[in-house]
Scaffold this motif. Structure first.
Motif, PDB file in Angstrom:
ATOM      1  N   ALA A  54     -38.618 -18.816  30.824  1.00  0.00           N
ATOM      2  CA  ALA A  54     -37.834 -18.321  29.646  1.00  0.00           C
ATOM      3  C   ALA A  54     -38.632 -17.821  28.819  1.00  0.00           C
ATOM      4  CB  ALA A  54     -36.825 -19.416  29.414  1.00  0.00           C
ATOM      5  N   LEU A  55     -38.488 -16.360  28.655  1.00  0.00           N
ATOM      6  CA  LEU A  55     -39.487 -15.823  27.725  1.00  0.00           C
ATOM      7  C   LEU A  55     -39.120 -15.838  26.185  1.00  0.00           C
ATOM      8  CD1 LEU A  55     -40.248 -12.391  29.846  1.00  0.00           C
ATOM      9  CD2 LEU A  55     -41.687 -14.259  29.622  1.00  0.00           C
ATOM     10  N   ASP A  56     -40.097 -15.781  25.267  1.00  0.00           N
ATOM     11  CA  ASP A  56     -39.584 -15.617  23.953  1.00  0.00           C
ATOM     12  C   ASP A  56     -38.507 -14.330  23.639  1.00  0.00           C
ATOM     13  OD1 ASP A  56     -40.974 -17.872  23.711  1.00  0.00           O
ATOM     14  OD2 ASP A  56     -42.742 -17.290  22.588  1.00  0.00           O
ATOM     15  N   ASP A  59     -38.123  -9.358  27.398  1.00  0.00           N
ATOM     16  CA  ASP A  59     -38.802  -8.489  28.130  1.00  0.00           C
ATOM     17  C   ASP A  59     -38.712  -8.819  29.675  1.00  0.00           C
ATOM     18  OD1 ASP A  59     -39.828  -7.242  26.088  1.00  0.00           O
ATOM     19  OD2 ASP A  59     -41.078  -8.630  25.696  1.00  0.00           O
ATOM     20  N   GLY A  60     -38.059  -9.767  30.027  1.00  0.00           N
ATOM     21  CA  GLY A  60     -37.871 -10.419  31.399  1.00  0.00           C
ATOM     22  C   GLY A  60     -36.842  -9.418  32.182  1.00  0.00           C
ATOM     23  N   ASN A  62     -34.075 -11.516  34.239  1.00  0.00           N
ATOM     24  CA  ASN A  62     -32.849 -11.933  34.756  1.00  0.00           C
ATOM     25  C   ASN A  62     -32.790 -13.008  33.583  1.00  0.00           C
ATOM     26  OD1 ASN A  62     -34.332 -14.590  35.343  1.00  0.00           O
ATOM     27  ND2 ASN A  62     -35.178 -13.198  37.183  1.00  0.00           N
ATOM     28  N   ASP A  63     -31.336 -13.908  33.819  1.00  0.00           N
ATOM     29  CA  ASP A  63     -31.176 -14.808  33.011  1.00  0.00           C
ATOM     30  C   ASP A  63     -31.329 -16.155  33.632  1.00  0.00           C
ATOM     31  OD1 ASP A  63     -29.225 -14.906  34.896  1.00  0.00           O
ATOM     32  OD2 ASP A  63     -27.511 -14.660  33.291  1.00  0.00           O
ATOM     33  N   GLY A  64     -32.501 -16.254  34.577  1.00  0.00           N
ATOM     34  CA  GLY A  64     -32.499 -17.497  35.390  1.00  0.00           C
ATOM     35  C   GLY A  64     -31.863 -17.363  36.884  1.00  0.00           C
ATOM     36  N   THR A  65     -30.921 -16.412  37.063  1.00  0.00           N
ATOM     37  CA  THR A  65     -30.152 -16.469  38.125  1.00  0.00           C
ATOM     38  C   THR A  65     -30.740 -15.058  38.915  1.00  0.00           C
ATOM     39  OG1 THR A  65     -28.199 -17.302  37.404  1.00  0.00           O
ATOM     40  CG2 THR A  65     -27.696 -16.186  39.459  1.00  0.00           C
ATOM     41  N   ILE A  66     -31.197 -15.281  40.196  1.00  0.00           N
ATOM     42  CA  ILE A  66     -31.732 -14.258  40.819  1.00  0.00           C
ATOM     43  C   ILE A  66     -31.444 -14.088  42.323  1.00  0.00           C
ATOM     44  CG2 ILE A  66     -33.960 -13.618  41.930  1.00  0.00           C
ATOM     45  CD1 ILE A  66     -35.483 -15.593  39.931  1.00  0.00           C
ATOM     46  N   LYS A  67     -30.918 -13.028  42.662  1.00  0.00           N
ATOM     47  CA  LYS A  67     -30.138 -12.814  44.094  1.00  0.00           C
ATOM     48  C   LYS A  67     -28.763 -13.679  44.014  1.00  0.00           C
ATOM     49  CE  LYS A  67     -34.386 -10.719  46.022  1.00  0.00           C
ATOM     50  NZ  LYS A  67     -34.023  -9.340  45.688  1.00  0.00           N
ATOM     51  N   GLY A  68     -28.113 -13.967  43.054  1.00  0.00           N
ATOM     52  CA  GLY A  68     -27.054 -14.867  43.281  1.00  0.00           C
ATOM     53  C   GLY A  68     -27.370 -16.430  43.038  1.00  0.00           C
ATOM     54  N   GLN A  69     -28.696 -16.867  43.004  1.00  0.00           N
ATOM     55  CA  GLN A  69     -28.776 -18.090  42.773  1.00  0.00           C
ATOM     56  C   GLN A  69     -29.517 -18.390  41.693  1.00  0.00           C
ATOM     57  OE1 GLN A  69     -29.248 -20.578  45.692  1.00  0.00           O
ATOM     58  NE2 GLN A  69     -29.944 -22.120  44.531  1.00  0.00           N
ATOM     59  N   GLN A  70     -28.820 -19.480  41.012  1.00  0.00           N
ATOM     60  CA  GLN A  70     -29.145 -20.000  39.652  1.00  0.00           C
ATOM     61  C   GLN A  70     -30.563 -20.833  39.877  1.00  0.00           C
ATOM     62  OE1 GLN A  70     -26.687 -22.182  37.066  1.00  0.00           O
ATOM     63  NE2 GLN A  70     -27.580 -21.105  35.166  1.00  0.00           N
ATOM     64  N   ALA A  75     -31.342 -16.891  28.233  1.00  0.00           N
ATOM     65  CA  ALA A  75     -30.726 -15.461  27.921  1.00  0.00           C
ATOM     66  C   ALA A  75     -30.766 -14.561  28.549  1.00  0.00           C
ATOM     67  CB  ALA A  75     -31.150 -15.147  26.647  1.00  0.00           C
ATOM     68  N   PRO A  76     -30.184 -13.601  28.805  1.00  0.00           N
ATOM     69  CA  PRO A  76     -30.109 -12.358  29.802  1.00  0.00           C
ATOM     70  C   PRO A  76     -31.406 -11.517  29.393  1.00  0.00           C
ATOM     71  CG  PRO A  76     -27.880 -12.299  28.673  1.00  0.00           C
ATOM     72  CD  PRO A  76     -28.668 -13.618  28.066  1.00  0.00           C
TER      73      PRO A  76
END
Length: 93
Positions: A54-56, A59-60, A62-70, A75-76
């Motif tokens: 989880a970046l400060d 600049d990322g 995603n919000d921790g969910t990738i291809k439908g999998q959390q 934060a977004p």
């Protein structure tokens, strides 16, 4: 008198002070600095050495969910999934 195969090799990509990231560690990666929120395997790629950060800053990717999998919550646009080898531990939790 050959050295045993288990003798540690000085690999240029793994300096002696490198240590594997743990959950909650502050780390730096190509995307910036952040906190480790996930460690392990992912469903969309091979390997079990993935690190969810989880970046400060936003600049990322995603919000921790990738291809439908959390995999973790953040934060977004603050989440990235990177290989352990691409992460430098700044502050160990």
């Amino acid at each position: 008198g050959n050295a045993p195969a288990s003798a540690p090799a000085a690999a240029p990509e793994a300096p002696a002070e490198a240590r594997p990231p743990k959950l909650g560690d502050r780390v730096e990666c190509d995307w910036g600095e952040g906190v480790v929120k996930f460690l392990g395997a992912v469903h969309y790629a091979k390997g079990d050495d993935w690190v969810g950060v989880a970046l400060d800053d936003a600049d990322g990717k995603n919000d921790g969910t990738i291809k439908g999998q959390q995999y973790f919550e953040c934060a977004p646009k603050h989440g990235v999934m990177v290989r352990e080898a691409d992460v430098d531990v700044l502050v160990s939790a």
